[in-house]
Design a protein around this motif. Sequence first.
Motif, short mmCIF file in Angstrom:
data_model
loop_
_atom_site.label_atom_id
_atom_site.label_comp_id
_atom_site.label_asym_id
_atom_site.label_seq_id
_atom_site.Cartn_x
_atom_site.Cartn_y
_atom_site.Cartn_z
N LYS A 1 4.77 -7.54 -2.37
CA LYS A 1 4.64 -8.15 -1.04
C LYS A 1 3.74 -7.29 -0.14
O LYS A 1 2.91 -7.81 0.61
CB LYS A 1 6.03 -8.30 -0.43
CG LYS A 1 6.03 -8.98 0.93
CD LYS A 1 7.45 -9.15 1.45
CE LYS A 1 7.45 -9.81 2.83
NZ LYS A 1 8.84 -9.95 3.36
N LYS A 2 3.89 -5.96 -0.25
CA LYS A 2 3.06 -5.05 0.54
C LYS A 2 1.60 -5.16 0.14
O LYS A 2 0.70 -5.11 0.99
CB LYS A 2 3.57 -3.62 0.35
CG LYS A 2 2.87 -2.58 1.23
CD LYS A 2 3.18 -2.81 2.69
CE LYS A 2 2.59 -1.68 3.55
NZ LYS A 2 2.89 -1.88 4.99
N VAL A 3 1.33 -5.31 -1.16
CA VAL A 3 -0.05 -5.45 -1.63
C VAL A 3 -0.69 -6.70 -1.03
O VAL A 3 -1.85 -6.68 -0.58
CB VAL A 3 -0.09 -5.50 -3.17
CG1 VAL A 3 -1.49 -5.88 -3.66
CG2 VAL A 3 0.31 -4.15 -3.75
N GLY B 1 -7.81 -6.96 4.48
CA GLY B 1 -9.12 -6.53 4.01
C GLY B 1 -9.13 -5.28 3.16
O GLY B 1 -10.20 -4.80 2.79
N PHE B 2 -7.97 -4.75 2.81
CA PHE B 2 -7.91 -3.55 1.98
C PHE B 2 -7.90 -3.93 0.50
O PHE B 2 -7.40 -5.00 0.11
CB PHE B 2 -6.66 -2.71 2.30
CG PHE B 2 -6.65 -2.13 3.68
CD1 PHE B 2 -7.39 -1.00 3.97
CD2 PHE B 2 -5.92 -2.72 4.69
CE1 PHE B 2 -7.39 -0.45 5.24
CE2 PHE B 2 -5.91 -2.19 5.97
CZ PHE B 2 -6.65 -1.06 6.24
N ASP B 3 -8.43 -3.04 -0.31
CA ASP B 3 -8.41 -3.23 -1.77
C ASP B 3 -7.11 -2.62 -2.31
O ASP B 3 -7.10 -1.67 -3.09
CB ASP B 3 -9.63 -2.55 -2.41
CG ASP B 3 -9.74 -2.85 -3.90
OD1 ASP B 3 -9.06 -3.79 -4.37
OD2 ASP B 3 -10.48 -2.14 -4.60
N ALA B 4 -5.99 -3.18 -1.87
CA ALA B 4 -4.67 -2.63 -2.19
C ALA B 4 -4.29 -2.95 -3.62
O ALA B 4 -4.70 -3.96 -4.20
CB ALA B 4 -3.63 -3.21 -1.22
N LYS B 5 -3.46 -2.07 -4.17
CA LYS B 5 -2.96 -2.28 -5.53
C LYS B 5 -1.78 -1.35 -5.80
O LYS B 5 -1.53 -0.41 -5.06
CB LYS B 5 -4.06 -2.03 -6.56
CG LYS B 5 -4.62 -0.62 -6.56
CD LYS B 5 -5.75 -0.48 -7.57
CE LYS B 5 -6.34 0.92 -7.52
NZ LYS B 5 -7.47 1.07 -8.48
N ILE B 6 -1.07 -1.66 -6.89
CA ILE B 6 0.04 -0.82 -7.35
C ILE B 6 -0.51 0.16 -8.37
O ILE B 6 -1.15 -0.25 -9.35
CB ILE B 6 1.16 -1.68 -7.96
CG1 ILE B 6 1.78 -2.59 -6.89
CG2 ILE B 6 2.24 -0.78 -8.58
CD1 ILE B 6 2.81 -3.55 -7.43
#
Length: 303
Positions: A244-246, A253-258
């Motif tokens: 959910k946070k990703v 706009g962030f390149d978020a990932k686990i």
Amino acid sequence: MTLATYINDLLYRYDCVIVPDFGGFVTNRIGAKVNHFTHTFSPPTKQVTFNSLLKHNDGLLANYIASAENISFEKASTAISLSVIKWQNELQSKSVEIDNLGVLSLNNEKQIVFEPNTEVNYLTESFGLATVESSAISRYKQQVKPLIPVQEKVAKKGIPAFIKYAATAAILLTLGVAGYNGYQQKQQKEVLANQEKAIQKKIQSATFVISNPLPTINLNVVKETSKPFHIVAGAFQFVENAEKKVKQLKAKGFDAKIIGVNKWGLTQVTFNSYADRNEATNNLYKIQDTVSKDAWLLIKKLN
């Protein structure tokens, strides 16, 4: 909560531990040393120094305390601040001894002076190694006289005539066999040379034609750049919360990932990952100022 305990734990794994609004404890590796006066051998070690200019909160100490004490990042930061205030008040009147680290005091210019504890070795490679004392080695300085070789006199005796004749016959026989062997080797070399010339002529006259050549294939290989510097947004006990946070960070706009699970079993989520440390540090400051002050920098190579 004893703040010195967590600083000691982190110094075994990191080269720098920053105490926000106070200073940073930095380690420098020193190789093995020999003391010629005390005749002792010391193993490699990490020497601890203190830098009062390193005050910016990188999140390392607070995040470690939060994970170890099972409290929030904000409570851990508050506990650090209270310990810093206590140290600053005590320094105004006396020296402050930090367990296993050393002693802090103020000089005439009101600057912090740090005297490290040299009995603690934070270098894990030297675990179990202690200072070894050896007795002095005495050198034998007396000049050794050179030995004079003794030449033995051998009495000359006459050689019987039949031995001379046998030796002459043996030499002639050896020369005859060597000459015959040389002739045989010359004949074999000439035969092999003729055969090699015939094979070369056949190879030169042969023509090889491939009627259906294979088509050329162009492969575009993209080299993936390693990005070991990660700006951590948080660590979650449940994977659903991490996913959910990703999604929330990607919407911003962030390149978020686990990036996996840490040693405490928490799933870590990052804002972005970078190949350059300076770029990662600059973006960390921007994110702490605009998005989340709890963001911190993790240095880890992903498989």
